[in-house]
Design an enzyme around this catalytic site. Structure first.
Site, PDB file in Angstrom:
ATOM      1  N   SER A 232       0.813  -1.214   0.000  1.00  0.00           N
ATOM      2  CA  SER A 232       0.000   0.000   0.000  1.00  0.00           C
ATOM      3  C   SER A 232       0.846   1.263   0.000  1.00  0.00           C
ATOM      4  O   SER A 232       1.779   1.394   0.798  1.00  0.00           O
ATOM      5  CB  SER A 232      -0.906  -0.014   1.245  1.00  0.00           C
ATOM      6  OG  SER A 232      -1.301   1.286   1.615  1.00  0.00           O
ATOM      7  N   GLY A 233       0.485   2.206  -0.857  1.00  0.00           N
ATOM      8  CA  GLY A 233       1.148   3.504  -0.845  1.00  0.00           C
ATOM      9  C   GLY A 233       0.861   4.270   0.434  1.00  0.00           C
ATOM     10  O   GLY A 233       1.725   4.983   0.950  1.00  0.00           O
TER      11      GLY A 233
ATOM     12  N   CYS B 138      -5.603  10.162  -0.815  1.00  0.00           N
ATOM     13  CA  CYS B 138      -6.090   8.830  -0.472  1.00  0.00           C
ATOM     14  C   CYS B 138      -7.510   8.708  -1.004  1.00  0.00           C
ATOM     15  O   CYS B 138      -8.281   9.676  -0.998  1.00  0.00           O
ATOM     16  CB  CYS B 138      -6.069   8.646   1.049  1.00  0.00           C
ATOM     17  SG  CYS B 138      -7.060   7.265   1.656  1.00  0.00           S
ATOM     18  N   GLY B 139      -7.892   7.520  -1.467  1.00  0.00           N
ATOM     19  CA  GLY B 139      -9.207   7.325  -2.064  1.00  0.00           C
ATOM     20  C   GLY B 139     -10.365   7.625  -1.146  1.00  0.00           C
ATOM     21  O   GLY B 139     -11.507   7.723  -1.592  1.00  0.00           O
ATOM     22  N   HIS B 140     -10.097   7.770   0.154  1.00  0.00           N
ATOM     23  CA  HIS B 140     -11.172   8.038   1.106  1.00  0.00           C
ATOM     24  C   HIS B 140     -11.029   9.403   1.769  1.00  0.00           C
ATOM     25  O   HIS B 140     -11.587   9.653   2.833  1.00  0.00           O
ATOM     26  CB  HIS B 140     -11.238   6.907   2.134  1.00  0.00           C
ATOM     27  CG  HIS B 140     -11.529   5.595   1.487  1.00  0.00           C
ATOM     28  ND1 HIS B 140     -10.528   4.697   1.168  1.00  0.00           N
ATOM     29  CD2 HIS B 140     -12.683   5.052   1.031  1.00  0.00           C
ATOM     30  CE1 HIS B 140     -11.073   3.653   0.568  1.00  0.00           C
ATOM     31  NE2 HIS B 140     -12.358   3.842   0.471  1.00  0.00           N
TER      32      HIS B 140
ATOM     33  N   ASN C 209     -11.533  -2.818  -2.927  1.00  0.00           N
ATOM     34  CA  ASN C 209     -10.837  -2.404  -1.715  1.00  0.00           C
ATOM     35  C   ASN C 209     -11.762  -2.581  -0.514  1.00  0.00           C
ATOM     36  O   ASN C 209     -12.722  -1.831  -0.343  1.00  0.00           O
ATOM     37  CB  ASN C 209     -10.399  -0.941  -1.853  1.00  0.00           C
ATOM     38  CG  ASN C 209      -9.727  -0.408  -0.598  1.00  0.00           C
ATOM     39  OD1 ASN C 209      -9.459  -1.148   0.344  1.00  0.00           O
ATOM     40  ND2 ASN C 209      -9.448   0.882  -0.592  1.00  0.00           N
ATOM     41  N   LEU C 210     -11.458  -3.574   0.317  1.00  0.00           N
ATOM     42  CA  LEU C 210     -12.206  -3.819   1.554  1.00  0.00           C
ATOM     43  C   LEU C 210     -11.679  -2.839   2.604  1.00  0.00           C
ATOM     44  O   LEU C 210     -11.058  -3.225   3.584  1.00  0.00           O
ATOM     45  CB  LEU C 210     -12.006  -5.265   2.006  1.00  0.00           C
ATOM     46  CG  LEU C 210     -12.369  -6.342   0.976  1.00  0.00           C
ATOM     47  CD1 LEU C 210     -11.691  -7.665   1.312  1.00  0.00           C
ATOM     48  CD2 LEU C 210     -13.883  -6.515   0.898  1.00  0.00           C
ATOM     49  N   SER C 211     -11.942  -1.598   2.396  1.00  0.00           N
ATOM     50  CA  SER C 211     -11.192  -0.541   3.068  1.00  0.00           C
ATOM     51  C   SER C 211     -11.410  -0.461   4.574  1.00  0.00           C
ATOM     52  O   SER C 211     -12.551  -0.526   5.045  1.00  0.00           O
ATOM     53  CB  SER C 211     -11.549   0.808   2.450  1.00  0.00           C
ATOM     54  OG  SER C 211     -10.859   1.845   3.108  1.00  0.00           O
TER      55      SER C 211
END
Length: 574
Positions: free
Chosen positions: A103-104, A212-214, A436-438
């Site tokens: 993960s970045g 970040c995607g979130h 992505n099971l974030s």
């Protein structure tokens, strides 16, 4: 008179070039690339290669990853994994999971190339994630060698009783946005191949404003720009002669901004102002005037909020629908026009704004005011309405250039997953999907029972999501264990370590209980003895090593020395 014959060296060079071109064309005709579209030729690829050909261990891992994912896709199951932080985690994961994620976000917060931590803004040096890949890949190779040495030293009976662990689990790594233009993406992908990545994902956010995607404030690039990134990545893999798996991620569900309106596939999702009073009052101009007048901070924000609240922001389609509804027409005629508009502009048709205006003119709504330029941000970004439909449009555009499509989401929504999968499969029935099971989701607030949480992975796997991962699983596991252990260690001293760590390692058969053996002391003793003719007085695992205490036997304890020795059991599964 000079000879007109071509020197043999030249003809040989040309023959080698043509043979290599033919080999690349044959490679591309294999089933592995049956669904892949390339806007360049094999001649282009060979022209970019050198004369010394390399082979890469990551290519073997990429082929293994492809087989693994296709097997899951065929079975309607999923490879499940999570972000690994270090060699300890990657070796523990190998016993139970068939892929590894890097993960970045985890690298940004725990292990950048400059050792300067921070949030996931992709502002760390671009070799940060490749360095972590190499860190983990070298650990995989080492533990594979260590296991091999141990097994060939066993009898057949011992090997039969000793479980084999496949430490060489393929690594899929976070390529963020590609870290810049096409040449930056090319160099990043080269690093990933050299460092051991079997797969790489690249997302469609702007590299300048990457989040970040979130997080909020995500800015998309045009569909065509992200396709260029994917093409650059594939070209680099082709030049290196590898089958690295390419994952295309889209953040279109939650994005609110887009860099430009250059790609017609984006037009239907861009927002414009519909208040004609704002015709000559662009937001950027209003804010610039306020700043020139000395306005700052909360006052400036209030001015922007007021402008946005009164601008009547909406998509062009919604503006046309409103325009038709305002027409002085019988209800049946309004409905006919609305139906015609809906059919003509169905989202998968990707109608451009110019085409939409022509259709609106035909339906009597050509005079509506709608302006996407005056609503642009101070940075020049257009307003964007994110949605699953936007993700489907982008996923379909990316699919010919990628091996998997990943839609980033803001919650674990089965309906959303089904909608995306259905939209993708309608045009690309064989495409593999990723999810992505974030840990950014509050899973307990998602309205699912424990049983539904347990079944979430297999349920969406049946929809086609054959690679699923918890991006920050390693980070959160590490934090939980360390925090709870540190708290109890502060209170109970060594009892906390024995109860929470050592006994649990023993009870669960965790091989770090014998950490000297896990780290490879036996393996390097083999080196020493081999060098010195079979014996070594300085072997690390020789007489006196404290790890002997963990053999399955009773020993005299050291508690209560004033009351004499106490026999305790110290059993392990060595």
């Amino acid at each position: 008179m000079a000879s007109s014959s071509v020197p043999p060296m030249i003809t040989e060079e040309e023959a080698r070039f043509e043979a290599e071109v033919s080999a690349v064309e044959s490679w591309w005709r294999t089933d592995r690339f049956r669904l892949t579209r390339r806007p360049y030729s094999a001649r282009d690829v060979v022209s970019l290669r050198g004369t010394l050909h390399h082979s890469y261990a990551s290519d073997q891992m990429a082929k293994k990853l492809w087989r693994t994912l296709k097997s899951h896709q065929s079975a309607g199951t999923a490879s499940r994994t999570f972000g690994a932080l270090d060699p300890v985690q990657v070796t523990m994961m190998a016993k139970h999971l068939d892929t590894i994620y890097v993960s970045g976000w985890q690298c940004s917060s725990t292990h950048t190339a400059t050792n300067e931590p921070g949030p996931d803004l992709a502002d760390y040096p671009y070799n940060t994630v490749p360095n972590k890949v190499e860190h983990l890949f070298f650990a995989q190779l080492y533990h594979d060698r260590k296991q091999h040495e141990a097994r060939v030293s066993m009898t057949r009976e011992q090997r039969a009783k000793t479980p084999y662990v496949d430490y060489l689990r393929p690594i899929i790594a976070d390529g963020d946005t590609g870290f810049g233009g096409a040449t930056a993406t090319v160099k990043l992908c080269k690093l990933f191949v050299e460092r051991g990545a079997a797969g790489v994902h690249i997302e469609d956010q702007s590299s300048v404003t990457k989040k970040c995607g979130h997080m909020a404030g995500k800015v998309l690039v045009a569909v065509s720009e992200h396709i260029n990134r994917l093409v650059a990545a594939r070209l680099q893999f082709d030049v290196m002669g590898v089958e690295t798996v390419l994952v295309a991620r889209t953040d279109a569900v939650a994005a609110t901004l887009i860099q430009s309106n250059v790609d017609l596939r984006d037009h239907q999702f861009i927002l414009g102002a519909t208040n004609p009073d704002f015709k000559r009052r662009s937001l950027a101009a209003v804010l610039s005037a306020a700043m020139a007048a000395g306005k700052t901070g909360a006052v400036l924000q209030a001015i922007e909020d007021d402008w946005l609240s009164r601008a009547g922001l909406m998509t062009f389609s919604d503006a046309v629908i409103n325009g038709i509804n305002r027409q002085n027409l019988p209800e049946y005629e309004k409905q006919r026009r609305l139906n015609e508009w809906a059919a003509a502009t169905e989202y998968s048709k990707c109608v451009s704004n110019e085409q939409g205006r022509e259709i609106a003119e035909r339906l009597g709504a050509g005079e509506i005011f709608w302006d996407w330029d005056i609503a642009r941000t101070r940075e020049g970004f257009y307003r964007f309405r994110g949605s699953v439909e936007a993700a489907v449009v982008r996923g379909r555009a990316f699919a010919p250039h990628a091996d998997l499509i990943w839609m980033e989401t803001s919650s674990p929504d089965l309906v959303e997953c089904g909608k995306f999968a259905q939209g993708m499969k309608a045009s690309h029935p064989e495409i593999m999907l990723a999810y992505n099971l974030s840990p950014s989701f509050n899973w307990d607030a998602a309205g699912m029972t424990d049983e539904e949480m347990r079944d979430f992975i297999p349920r969406i796997a049946k929809m086609g999501f054959c690679w699923q991962f918890i991006t920050l699983g390693g980070f959160h596991a590490d934090a939980l264990v360390t925090d709870t252990f540190a708290r109890e260690f502060a209170k109970q001293g060594m009892l906390a370590y024995v109860e929470r760590i050592q006994r649990e390692e023993r009870n669960n058969g965790v091989d770090t209980l014998a950490h000297q053996k896990w780290s490879g002391a036996n393996y390097y003793d083999r080196y020493l003895k081999t060098v010195q003719g079979g014996i070594s007085s300085t072997a690390a695992m020789g007489k006196g090593v404290t790890e002997e205490q963990f053999k399955e036997e009773s020993r005299t304890g050291t508690r209560g020395l004033d009351r004499g020795g106490i026999t305790v059991n110290a059993k392990s599964r060595l």
